[in-house]
Write a protein that holds these residues in place. Structure first.
Motif, mmCIF file in Angstrom:
data_model
loop_
_atom_site.group_PDB
_atom_site.id
_atom_site.type_symbol
_atom_site.label_atom_id
_atom_site.label_comp_id
_atom_site.label_asym_id
_atom_site.label_seq_id
_atom_site.Cartn_x
_atom_site.Cartn_y
_atom_site.Cartn_z
ATOM 1 N N ILE A 161 0.650 -1.351 -0.367
ATOM 2 C CA ILE A 161 -0.077 -0.318 0.099
ATOM 3 C C ILE A 161 0.764 1.295 0.138
ATOM 4 N N GLY A 162 1.674 1.117 0.982
ATOM 5 C CA GLY A 162 3.193 2.433 0.927
ATOM 6 C C GLY A 162 3.786 2.936 -0.460
ATOM 7 N N LEU A 163 3.512 1.906 -1.122
ATOM 8 C CA LEU A 163 4.220 1.651 -3.237
ATOM 9 C C LEU A 163 3.060 2.575 -3.729
ATOM 10 N N ILE A 164 1.469 1.994 -3.546
ATOM 11 C CA ILE A 164 0.692 2.929 -4.322
ATOM 12 C C ILE A 164 0.731 4.187 -3.802
ATOM 13 N N LEU A 165 0.475 4.349 -2.203
ATOM 14 C CA LEU A 165 0.496 6.135 -1.245
ATOM 15 C C LEU A 165 1.452 6.980 -2.728
ATOM 16 N N ALA A 166 2.596 6.161 -2.415
ATOM 17 C CA ALA A 166 3.862 7.821 -2.416
ATOM 18 C C ALA A 166 3.921 7.567 -3.890
ATOM 19 N N ILE A 167 3.450 7.018 -5.060
ATOM 20 C CA ILE A 167 3.662 7.001 -6.104
ATOM 21 C C ILE A 167 1.798 8.282 -5.921
#
Length: 311
Positions: A201-207
């Motif tokens: 989820i952190g990858l998605i939110l960072a993008i």
């Protein structure tokens, strides 16, 4: 990233180590203050020790949020703080938002498969992580916990991980910033079941924060907690059990398949982005194999393993 000289590399290493340390201090302060606040609440209201009442009081986390944000404010420079809420270069629309929700449902589906597999593996050694799974998937049953889960947690965690962490490392490379922010976000949860899911989820939110601005990562994070978490959980509880099971399977399998379709449709864009921003070997060493990061990661893993219980 290609370094211009020794000074640039040393500056990069210092920034990364600082981010690791601040992330660890933030987690420690947050957990410590929350624990003290819970102890005070129990002292005042001993009845909280009955059943699962203690897990459903959100007020201690309000104080922990304030303490954690003070750590981030004190550790960040005015330049970095100013960049927390900068707008992204892309405009959000409802199609993009729904595509992002589908990706989050895909992450949830993979998390379910991971948690089932890990639990089966642990059972072979007489261990279980069901307490960690229950903690990660528990819904909000009080207004204070709902306020924390749906508003305060998304706002605070985005400021910390997609604000401070992401923006501190971004000048040295986008991919390093994305991966480090997702890694620290995962470790912050200190839950062997939840950490891999939080990383995804952190990858998605960072993008999202980079492309559309942190206000949209906050909105997506809040949507995940409020609608996909508490809201959908409440719906499952009030409908007949058979219908609830059907709705649960339909949402997460259907959403997971939609997430796969989104990835397939954007495969060329993802490939192009990776070719432009992938981490080189020396960057991987600086970001993830520095002593500060290794020690913090090892301590976090030991804590998660130590939280396992006998079956």
């Amino acid at each position: 990233m290609r370094f211009v000289g020794v000074f640039e590399r040393e500056e990069y290493e210092r920034s990364v180590k600082k981010v690791w340390l601040v992330g660890a201090v933030y987690t420690l302060v947050f957990q410590l203050v929350a624990t003290i606040a819970v102890f005070v609440e129990v002292t005042r209201h001993p009845s909280l020790l009955e059943g699962d009442k203690l897990d459903q009081i959100g007020s201690p986390y309000f104080i922990a949020v304030a303490a954690g944000l003070f750590v981030i404010y004190a550790a960040s420079s005015p330049r970095v703080r100013h960049s927390f809420f900068q707008d992204g270069q892309n405009k959000m629309n409802w199609q993009i938002f729904l595509s992002l929700v589908a990706l989050m449902l895909l992450a949830q589906l993979l998390f379910t498969l991971y948690s089932d597999g890990l639990e089966s593996l642990l059972n072979q050694f007489g261990l279980t992580a069901m307490d960690e799974l229950d903690s990660a998937s528990a819904g909000s049953q009080t207004w204070s916990m709902l306020l924390y889960s749906a508003i305060l947690a998304p706002l605070t965690e985005e400021i910390v991980f997609r604000g401070f962490v992401l923006r501190s490392v971004q000048p040295y490379g986008v991919s390093a910033a994305v991966l480090l922010s997702a890694s620290l976000f995962g470790l912050y949860h200190l839950n062997i079941m939840q950490t891999p899911f939080a990383f995804a989820i952190g990858l998605i939110l960072a993008i999202v924060a980079l492309r559309f601005g942190i206000k949209w990562s906050i909105a997506l994070h809040s949507f995940n907690n409020l609608v996909l978490g508490d809201g959908f959980g409440y719906l499952i509880d009030i409908v007949p059990k058979s219908m609830g099971s059907l709705l649960n399977v339909s949402l997460f399998i259907g959403g997971g398949l939609a997430g796969l379709w989104v990835l397939w449709q954007n495969r060329q864009k993802i490939k192009t982005w990776y070719e432009q921003h992938h981490l080189r070997r020396h960057e991987i060493k600086i970001v993830f194999f520095n002593w500060t990061g290794l020690v913090i990661t090892a301590i976090s893993i030991l804590f998660m393993v130590g939280s396992l219980s006998s079956k």
